[in-house]
Design an enzyme around this catalytic site. Structure first.
Site, PDB file in Angstrom:
ATOM      1  N   ASN A 237       0.794  -1.230   0.000  1.00  0.00           N
ATOM      2  CA  ASN A 237       0.000   0.000   0.000  1.00  0.00           C
ATOM      3  C   ASN A 237       0.830   1.286   0.000  1.00  0.00           C
ATOM      4  O   ASN A 237       0.329   2.334  -0.401  1.00  0.00           O
ATOM      5  CB  ASN A 237      -1.002   0.003   1.158  1.00  0.00           C
TER       6      ASN A 237
ATOM      7  N   GLU B 247       5.542  -3.799  11.879  1.00  0.00           N
ATOM      8  CA  GLU B 247       4.412  -2.853  11.783  1.00  0.00           C
ATOM      9  C   GLU B 247       3.286  -3.620  11.128  1.00  0.00           C
ATOM     10  O   GLU B 247       3.391  -3.960   9.947  1.00  0.00           O
ATOM     11  CB  GLU B 247       4.741  -1.689  10.860  1.00  0.00           C
TER      12      GLU B 247
ATOM     13  N   CYS C 233      -2.998   1.223   6.927  1.00  0.00           N
ATOM     14  CA  CYS C 233      -3.003   0.633   8.268  1.00  0.00           C
ATOM     15  C   CYS C 233      -3.693   1.569   9.246  1.00  0.00           C
ATOM     16  O   CYS C 233      -4.333   1.120  10.196  1.00  0.00           O
ATOM     17  CB  CYS C 233      -1.584   0.346   8.720  1.00  0.00           C
TER      18      CYS C 233
HETATM   19  P1  NAP Z   1       1.330  -8.928   3.488  1.00  0.00           P
HETATM   20  O1  NAP Z   1       0.565  -9.806   2.588  1.00  0.00           O
HETATM   21  O2  NAP Z   1       1.584  -9.398   4.866  1.00  0.00           O
HETATM   22  O3  NAP Z   1       2.734  -8.660   2.731  1.00  0.00           O
HETATM   23  C1  NAP Z   1       3.676  -7.768   3.242  1.00  0.00           C
HETATM   24  C2  NAP Z   1       5.044  -8.114   2.679  1.00  0.00           C
HETATM   25  O4  NAP Z   1       5.465  -9.373   3.176  1.00  0.00           O
HETATM   26  C3  NAP Z   1       5.076  -8.236   1.153  1.00  0.00           C
HETATM   27  O5  NAP Z   1       6.303  -7.739   0.690  1.00  0.00           O
HETATM   28  C4  NAP Z   1       5.010  -9.742   0.953  1.00  0.00           C
HETATM   29  O6  NAP Z   1       5.555 -10.137  -0.268  1.00  0.00           O
HETATM   30  C5  NAP Z   1       5.877 -10.200   2.097  1.00  0.00           C
HETATM   31  N1  NAP Z   1       5.722 -11.591   2.499  1.00  0.00           N
HETATM   32  C6  NAP Z   1       4.618 -12.365   2.460  1.00  0.00           C
HETATM   33  N2  NAP Z   1       4.906 -13.592   2.985  1.00  0.00           N
HETATM   34  C7  NAP Z   1       6.205 -13.564   3.361  1.00  0.00           C
HETATM   35  C8  NAP Z   1       7.088 -14.511   3.960  1.00  0.00           C
HETATM   36  N3  NAP Z   1       6.699 -15.735   4.284  1.00  0.00           N
HETATM   37  N4  NAP Z   1       8.352 -14.143   4.205  1.00  0.00           N
HETATM   38  C9  NAP Z   1       8.783 -12.907   3.870  1.00  0.00           C
HETATM   39  N5  NAP Z   1       8.003 -11.974   3.302  1.00  0.00           N
HETATM   40  C10 NAP Z   1       6.728 -12.294   3.058  1.00  0.00           C
HETATM   41  O7  NAP Z   1       0.664  -7.494   3.625  1.00  0.00           O
HETATM   42  P2  NAP Z   1       0.053  -6.563   2.490  1.00  0.00           P
HETATM   43  O8  NAP Z   1      -1.209  -7.154   2.012  1.00  0.00           O
HETATM   44  O9  NAP Z   1       1.124  -6.218   1.505  1.00  0.00           O
HETATM   45  O10 NAP Z   1      -0.260  -5.232   3.320  1.00  0.00           O
HETATM   46  C11 NAP Z   1      -1.472  -5.009   3.984  1.00  0.00           C
HETATM   47  C12 NAP Z   1      -1.324  -5.224   5.466  1.00  0.00           C
HETATM   48  O11 NAP Z   1      -0.223  -4.475   5.950  1.00  0.00           O
HETATM   49  C13 NAP Z   1      -2.513  -4.734   6.267  1.00  0.00           C
HETATM   50  O12 NAP Z   1      -2.805  -5.654   7.274  1.00  0.00           O
HETATM   51  C14 NAP Z   1      -2.033  -3.423   6.869  1.00  0.00           C
HETATM   52  O13 NAP Z   1      -2.682  -3.049   8.051  1.00  0.00           O
HETATM   53  C15 NAP Z   1      -0.603  -3.725   7.099  1.00  0.00           C
HETATM   54  N6  NAP Z   1       0.173  -2.499   7.167  1.00  0.00           N
HETATM   55  C16 NAP Z   1       0.610  -2.078   8.372  1.00  0.00           C
HETATM   56  C17 NAP Z   1       1.300  -0.883   8.486  1.00  0.00           C
HETATM   57  C18 NAP Z   1       1.799  -0.377   9.813  1.00  0.00           C
HETATM   58  O14 NAP Z   1       2.620   0.519   9.790  1.00  0.00           O
HETATM   59  N7  NAP Z   1       1.362  -0.886  10.933  1.00  0.00           N
HETATM   60  C19 NAP Z   1       1.542  -0.123   7.345  1.00  0.00           C
HETATM   61  C20 NAP Z   1       1.061  -0.581   6.124  1.00  0.00           C
HETATM   62  C21 NAP Z   1       0.386  -1.770   6.038  1.00  0.00           C
HETATM   63  P3  NAP Z   1       4.624 -10.534  -1.512  1.00  0.00           P
HETATM   64  O15 NAP Z   1       3.906  -9.299  -1.909  1.00  0.00           O
HETATM   65  O16 NAP Z   1       5.598 -10.991  -2.500  1.00  0.00           O
HETATM   66  O17 NAP Z   1       3.700 -11.599  -1.000  1.00  0.00           O
HETATM   67  O1  G3H Z   2      -0.607   2.036   5.842  1.00  0.00           O
HETATM   68  C1  G3H Z   2       0.118   2.459   6.709  1.00  0.00           C
HETATM   69  C2  G3H Z   2       0.838   3.732   6.581  1.00  0.00           C
HETATM   70  O2  G3H Z   2       1.977   3.727   7.375  1.00  0.00           O
HETATM   71  C3  G3H Z   2      -0.086   4.837   6.958  1.00  0.00           C
HETATM   72  O3  G3H Z   2       0.426   6.059   6.656  1.00  0.00           O
HETATM   73  O4  G3H Z   2      -1.268   7.395   7.906  1.00  0.00           O
HETATM   74  O5  G3H Z   2       0.267   8.462   6.262  1.00  0.00           O
HETATM   75  O6  G3H Z   2      -1.573   6.962   5.481  1.00  0.00           O
HETATM   76  P1  G3H Z   2      -0.593   7.294   6.576  1.00  0.00           P
END
Ligand code: NAP
Ligand code: G3H
Length: 506
Positions: A162, A258, A292
């Protein structure tokens, strides 16, 4: 400026300062969630290429860690300038690659350039400390600990789809200024935007091997990467599910995680409801809720439910849905049809259990129109699960006490908002919320990026934010000096012979 990155839309990986193809001969097509067009192809790397990329950082680290801070900072300043110069081109790629509106994509790139500059400044301002031994009972002022920040080694930076540039830079820039080398593992969807960022560092003169990129199927190289003995720190942003998995494998390797969130907006009866509804709408629906920090539930306290719901409906109905390049659009197609199915499932469950639909619940492919649900109750999945899509549930609660209880019952603890005109109430509630950050009279948000940013419970561990991230990815190195004045003859200024004048405490 981005020409070297790809040949006929086949993007390669950065290894020792060169863009190289994988020997696997396999690529992964990155298709736009907007129209299914191919944005480009990325390499599906093999495990032995992962070994090579990590080994290469080890060689590069030796000299990078010894480069003066001012030189490291200069390279970061140049990378920031280049990123800014190429912002439009990168933003256009990003808009199609992840379906983020063009203005938001441009903001993300510019924000990332500013992030790099601030990181370079912060690195320049990091000072060590000298601690005198006499502060501890029985200690001596002749014993000094000189504490400096040492790099940790090779940092694995894994970012989510994202914010493929900003959430990559938020790991890579602090790691680099701290003297570390980096393996950048971008999300598959978003990889091309992140590879553009790596190219900016390369063009800025980052020494070969200090930053290498790794792309491929997580099922093939994900676990291999995170359990690799050459990785000294894992800095991960993504879902709680993946974060938990990585953390379970990583053992004693230090990590920042995160993860997901379910940020509540608690609205008290004395809040300015019109203004509150405007802020909540931006908070909940920008980038179609794929943030997030999106507002993921409204807890409306007392008698304000109807009026707040009315204001929110007006705001939500005014949101424009469509193509990310179209002017004025907020809602764009979600990242995948699986993501859209998941959100739809949450909406269907809530409606089946009696939630009231105020707006939306319309779908065209991955495009889900902004959906607002009222009278949501705790037995509905949408009350607890993170949709990561454009749907907002309103839960009506009888008191601030009930709002705090519901807020804290969540598995997540990223951020929360409290809307009220009463500062004492705001602080009282904020102090009781189990989250990393509470926003008073504002939507949850990460920035400004030098603020601490963290989640508690299933929302993560460790703290981001520029200075905090540098501190996390360096370790204190203490060199202790014991001064022995009795070994020096103060009159003649010559050392006395060995054994004379030994003190009892050394
Ligand atoms: P995701 O599916 O968990 O993927 C995140 C990253 O991890 C991607 O680069 C993915 O690669 C990689 N990955 C997946 N499986 C892995 C493994 N077994 N080993 C190493 N890397 C692996 O998350 P997303 O769908 O991209 O993002 C959405 C989520 O992120 C939401 O839950 C959101 O809340 C959270 N998020 C949190 C924050 C925060 O700051 N707290 C900020 C942004 C997003 P691939 O794409 O190649 O699968
Ligand atoms: O998705 C998670 C990002 O760290 C949120 O950043 O609050 O600036 O959209 P933002």
């Amino acid at each position: 400026m981005l020409n070297e990155l790809h040949v006929n839309q086949i993007y390669r990986n950065l290894l020792h300062g060169q863009w190289v193809e994988s020997t696997s001969g396999k690529t992964i097509a990155v298709r736009s969630p907007v129209d299914d067009s191919v944005v480009g192809h990325i390499q599906a790397m093999t495990q032995s290429e992962v070994d090579q990329a990590i080994a290469d950082t080890k060689v590069a680290l030796k000299t990078w860690a010894l480069r003066p801070m001012s030189e490291r900072a200069d390279i970061l300043y140049r990378a920031a300038d280049l990123l800014e110069e190429n912002a439009d081109e990168i933003a256009r790629i990003m808009a199609m690659e992840i379906g983020k509106t063009l203005p938001s994509s441009q903001n993300e790139v510019i924000r990332s350039a500013e992030f790099i500059r601030f990181t370079a400044d912060a690195g320049q301002n990091i000072e060590g400390e000298t601690i005198s031994g006499d502060k501890f009972p029985g200690g001596s002022m002749n014993k000094l600990s000189i504490v400096t920040a040492s790099p940790i080694g090779t940092v694995l930076a894994i970012s989510p789809f994202n914010y493929p540039v900003n959430l990559t830079v938020s790991k890579v820039a602090p790691a680099l200024i701290g003297g570390n080398a980096c393996i950048m593992k971008p999300p598959t969807q978003g990889a091309i935007s992140a590879l553009c960022l790596a190219e900016m560092f390369r063009q800025a003169g980052l020494p070969d091997g200090v930053l290498n990129t790794v792309t491929g199927k997580s099922s093939e190289i994900g676990d291999y990467l995170t359990t690799h003995p050459g990785i000294n720190f894992i800095n991960f942003t993504g879902s709680t599910k993946t974060g938990r998995h990585i953390s379970g494998l990583a053992g004693m390797v230090p990590q920042i995680l995160e993860l997901g969130g379910k940020d509540p907006a608690i609205v008290l009866e004395d809040a300015d409801l019109k203004k509150t509804a405007q802020l909540i709408t931006v908070g909940a629906y920008s980038y179609s809720g794929q943030r997030c920090t999106a507002v993921k539930r409204v807890l409306a306290v007392g008698s304000i439910g109807d009026e707040l719901a009315r204001y929110l409906t007006l705001e939500v109905e005014a949101l424009k849905s469509g193509h990310p390049m179209e002017e004025g659009v907020t809602i764009t197609p979600l990242i995948s049809s699986e993501a859209a199915d998941y959100v739809q499932g949450l909406i269907d469950d809530a409606l089946a259990k009696g939630a009231v639909l105020l707006s939306g619940n319309r779908r065209e492919g991955n495009l889900l129109y902004p959906t607002l649900l009222d009278q949501v109750t705790p037995d509905m999945r949408i009350a607890w699960e993170e949709p990561f899509g454009p749907v907002l549930p309103i839960l009506r609660v009888s008191s601030a006490e009930e709002a705090i209880r519901l807020a804290n019952e969540s598995q997540y603890g990223l951020q929360a908002s409290v809307f009220t005109n009463h500062i004492d109430k705001a602080f009282t509630i904020a102090n009781r919320l189990e989250v990393g950050t509470v926003q008073i009279n504002n939507k949850p948000e990460r920035g400004p990026d030098h603020f601490p940013f963290l989640g508690v419970k299933d929302s993560g561990m460790g703290t981001q934010g520029i200075r905090y991230a540098i501190e996390a990815m360096t370790r204190p190195k203490a060199i202790v000096v014991t001064i022995r004045p009795e070994l020096v003859n103060p009159v003649e200024d010559t050392p006395v012979t060995e054994g004379q004048g030994e003190s009892e405490i050394s």
